[in-house]
Design an enzyme around this catalytic site. Structure first.
Site, PDB file in Angstrom:
ATOM      1  N   ILE A 223       0.830  -1.193   0.000  1.00 33.55           N
ATOM      2  CA  ILE A 223       0.000   0.000   0.000  1.00 33.55           C
ATOM      3  C   ILE A 223       0.872   1.253   0.000  1.00 33.55           C
ATOM      4  O   ILE A 223       1.971   1.250   0.579  1.00 33.55           O
ATOM      5  CB  ILE A 223      -0.965  -0.005   1.211  1.00 33.55           C
ATOM      6  CG1 ILE A 223      -1.902   1.204   1.176  1.00 33.55           C
ATOM      7  CG2 ILE A 223      -0.228  -0.109   2.532  1.00 33.55           C
ATOM      8  CD1 ILE A 223      -3.046   1.136   2.196  1.00 33.55           C
ATOM      9  N   CYS A 224       0.395   2.296  -0.678  1.00 34.20           N
ATOM     10  CA  CYS A 224       1.070   3.595  -0.702  1.00 34.20           C
ATOM     11  C   CYS A 224       2.498   3.441  -1.236  1.00 34.20           C
ATOM     12  O   CYS A 224       2.709   2.876  -2.296  1.00 34.20           O
ATOM     13  CB  CYS A 224       1.018   4.208   0.694  1.00 34.20           C
ATOM     14  SG  CYS A 224       1.441   5.954   0.783  1.00 34.20           S
ATOM     15  N   ASN A 225       3.492   3.899  -0.506  1.00 33.10           N
ATOM     16  CA  ASN A 225       4.869   3.796  -0.978  1.00 33.10           C
ATOM     17  C   ASN A 225       5.357   2.356  -1.066  1.00 33.10           C
ATOM     18  O   ASN A 225       6.347   2.075  -1.749  1.00 33.10           O
ATOM     19  CB  ASN A 225       5.806   4.600  -0.069  1.00 33.10           C
ATOM     20  CG  ASN A 225       5.743   6.090  -0.371  1.00 33.10           C
ATOM     21  OD1 ASN A 225       5.139   6.511  -1.354  1.00 33.10           O
ATOM     22  ND2 ASN A 225       6.356   6.889   0.482  1.00 33.10           N
ATOM     23  N   ALA A 277      -2.595  -0.797  -3.387  1.00 29.79           N
ATOM     24  CA  ALA A 277      -3.558   0.249  -3.029  1.00 29.79           C
ATOM     25  C   ALA A 277      -2.832   1.571  -2.874  1.00 29.79           C
ATOM     26  O   ALA A 277      -1.614   1.609  -2.650  1.00 29.79           O
ATOM     27  CB  ALA A 277      -4.281  -0.111  -1.730  1.00 29.79           C
TER      28      ALA A 277
END
Length: 319
Positions: A223-225, A277
């Site tokens: 998720i994210c980074n 995500a």
């Protein structure tokens, strides 16, 4: 409350208690190597021990006659610790134990890594991780709408670069269950939680962990980074995916990111055991992973998602 060893029936109780205290034998060895030694010198030579714990250990070893505490009437007063003749009879046994530990260190670590823990979900946390991205998934794994599960299908475990507490962006400190070196080989899923640590050199140590997980067909969440990191390493080139926008994936991935056509502009995407995500999609991220893991029935997972997405008042309006 843990039971104390019964001295009446177990004459080995004192030494077993020392073995249960991770600092007692360390203190004894340090005094034998450097003694007579002052408190402050001993404190400096044993990293990580607190002054309070060191004082407690010294009192116990002194009370048992293993070491001697000698006070000198200097100005200022001086106190030194040394091993007694009685304590020296213990040293050969301690040295034998240390020798055995050194000789078998690699075997012990290997055995720990190879033990079967296939129901564990491993969350990789790097320094300055995004704590909110863990919440929905970990909560659904451990509890239902009523209470903690008595027999959960999966168990949440934290993996960090070392066994030292790892700090979140908000300043919370989490104590890891495993380091990169001691994490088990067998587990149910690997989850890369976002944060600023993925932009640092320490993230490079995660590459072989992810590569091995992909080769073995493990469920992987990023998720994210964490998703951007997968793009950077070329791990998204064969799956549909999402992340913090196509431009960030291209920026992070450079020449290693060869699948922009596989990018889907959605909160979370699941494809071939890999869930990705963006940083605002911790709930959608959790939902897709819960479905892959078959943590519950699809209907109950959907209810969990809707409850947290809509909120209690919208989901259950007054009659």
């Amino acid at each position: 409350m843990a039971k104390k060893l019964d001295y009446k029936y177990c004459k080995a109780a004192p030494i077993l208690e020392w073995l249960g205290n991770k600092w007692a034998l360390v203190v004894l060895v340090k005094i034998s190597e450097n003694g007579p030694v002052r408190f402050n010198e001993l404190y400096r030579n044993i990293p990580s021990v607190s002054e309070k714990v060191l004082s407690q250990v010294l009192r116990q070893l002194t009370a048992d006659g293993i070491i001697r505490r000698e006070l000198f009437p200097d100005v200022p007063p001086r106190t030194e610790y040394s091993v007694t003749n009685f304590g020296r009879t213990l040293l050969p046994h301690v040295e034998a134990l240390i020798k055995w530990g050194r000789e078998n260190f690699d075997t012990i670590i290997s055995n720990r890594k190879n033990r079967t823990m296939s129901n564990e979900i491993l969350y990789i946390l790097l320094p300055d991780y995004a704590a909110h991205e863990v919440v929905y998934l970990s909560q659904a794994i451990s509890s239902d709408e009523y209470a903690l599960k008595e027999n959960p299908k999966y168990v949440n475990k934290i993996v960090a670069p070392s066994m030292e507490p790892v700090k979140s962006i908000g300043g919370f400190r989490t104590l890891p269950d495993y380091s990169f070196e001691t994490m088990p080989d067998d587990y149910a899923a690997l989850v890369l939680i976002g944060g600023f640590g993925w932009t640092t050199p320490i993230a490079e140590r995660v590459i072989p962990i992810v590569r091995k997980a992909i080769d073995e067909g493990k469920i992987i969440g990023a998720i994210c980074n964490g998703a951007s990191f997968l793009a950077k390493c070329g791990f998204l080139n064969d799956v549909r995916h999402t992340g913090n926008g196509l431009e960030q994936l291209k920026l992070w991935g450079g020449e290693n990111y060869a699948n922009p056509h596989g990018y889907i502009h959605a909160q979370a995407v699941s494809d071939r055991n890999i869930v990705t995500a963006n940083g605002s999609a911790s709930l959608e991220f959790a939902k897709e992973l819960l479905l892959l893991l078959e943590n519950d029935t699809p209907e109950r997972i959907e209810m969990y998602y809707q409850f947290n997405k809509l909120g209690f008042c919208d989901l259950f309006p007054p009659k």
